[in-house]
Design a protein around this motif. Structure first.
Motif, short mmCIF file in Angstrom:
data_model
loop_
_atom_site.label_atom_id
_atom_site.label_comp_id
_atom_site.label_asym_id
_atom_site.label_seq_id
_atom_site.Cartn_x
_atom_site.Cartn_y
_atom_site.Cartn_z
N HIS A 92 0.85 -1.20 0.00
CA HIS A 92 0.00 0.00 0.00
C HIS A 92 0.88 1.25 0.00
CE1 HIS A 92 -3.71 -2.28 0.70
NE2 HIS A 92 -2.97 -3.05 1.47
N GLN A 93 1.90 1.24 -0.83
CA GLN A 93 2.87 2.33 -0.81
C GLN A 93 2.29 3.68 -1.20
OE1 GLN A 93 5.99 1.80 -3.90
NE2 GLN A 93 5.00 -0.18 -4.16
N GLN A 94 1.13 3.69 -1.83
CA GLN A 94 0.49 4.97 -2.14
C GLN A 94 -0.05 5.63 -0.88
OE1 GLN A 94 -0.90 2.01 -2.68
NE2 GLN A 94 -3.01 2.11 -1.99
N ASN A 95 -0.26 4.86 0.19
CA ASN A 95 -0.76 5.40 1.46
C ASN A 95 0.43 5.85 2.30
OD1 ASN A 95 -1.76 5.82 4.07
ND2 ASN A 95 -3.42 4.39 3.75
N LYS A 96 0.67 7.14 2.33
CA LYS A 96 1.84 7.69 3.04
C LYS A 96 1.71 7.62 4.56
CE LYS A 96 3.75 8.57 -0.82
NZ LYS A 96 4.45 7.47 -1.39
N ASN A 154 -9.92 0.73 0.97
CA ASN A 154 -9.53 2.07 0.52
C ASN A 154 -8.56 2.72 1.50
OD1 ASN A 154 -10.89 3.65 2.54
ND2 ASN A 154 -12.81 3.27 1.47
N ASP A 155 -7.87 3.74 1.01
CA ASP A 155 -6.82 4.40 1.79
C ASP A 155 -7.32 5.03 3.09
OD1 ASP A 155 -4.76 3.69 0.17
OD2 ASP A 155 -4.56 5.63 -0.82
N THR A 159 -5.87 4.14 6.68
CA THR A 159 -5.31 5.22 7.49
C THR A 159 -5.92 5.23 8.89
OG1 THR A 159 -4.89 6.54 5.51
CG2 THR A 159 -4.95 7.72 7.62
#
Length: 190
Positions: A92-96, A154-155, A159
């Motif tokens: 999930h590298q798009q989720n910072k 979803n992100d 999170t």
């Protein structure tokens, strides 16, 4: 009784088994070209968590606590947890927001390791896992299992879940830090 026989206990074998599950989890989780692999990785993580609880139960209830086990069990725990956090961060590298979780996890483990070494040098014994550490670990595994089993989450949901894990980790770290300073104060320097 030889060292080998004394340490050849079911809890120690379960800890070694958990360590051996780590490469399998990595392969199954990161090789997510098929849904079955994600489910398989989740099952491996469930087995790892179940054997973690089982080895502690067996060690305490059947008097199979060994010095080797007191080293192996936390190593298996920390390696498994680090592996799961890093693999999820990769997937999930798009989720910072996963990066702070990785950093909090690493900081917590490094600080607790340093604290244990300081206590050992002073002749004090670090405490075993306490309720707040166990709760943080249970929350960690529950959230990580949800993320592993629901790859399309979803992100925002990830999170929120990660924030919950981070909060429990920070809470446990603060409580252990308070205990560390109490033990440090009560233990004279050598």
């Amino acid at each position: 009784m030889s060292y080998f026989k004394k340490n050849l206990t079911i809890p120690n074998l379960l800890s070694v088994f958990r360590i051996l599950l780590i490469p399998l989890f990595i392969y199954l989780y990161l090789e997510r070209s098929a849904v079955d692999y994600g489910i398989s990785a989740g099952v491996v993580l469930l087995i790892s968590g179940a054997t973690d609880m089982l080895d502690g139960y067996i060690a305490r209830h059947f008097n199979q606590i060994t010095q080797l086990g007191q080293i192996l069990d936390p190593i298996a725990d920390k390696l498994t947890q680090a592996t799961v956090v890093i693999c999820i961060a990769i997937m999930h590298q798009q989720n910072k927001f996963l990066i702070p979780l990785v950093l909090i996890f690493l900081a917590k483990e490094i600080l607790m390791g340093i604290g244990s070494l300081v206590l050992l040098r002073r002749g004090a014994r670090p405490t075993a896992a306490l309720w707040f550490g166990k709760v943080a670990t249970m929350v960690f595994y529950a959230v990580m299992l949800v993320i592993v089993f629901i790859p399309a989450m979803n992100d925002l949901a990830i999170t929120i879940l990660v924030a919950i894990v981070a909060a429990f980790m920070v809470f446990a770290l603060i409580r252990y830090a308070m205990l560390f300073f109490q033990l440090l104060k009560a233990t004279p320097k050598k």
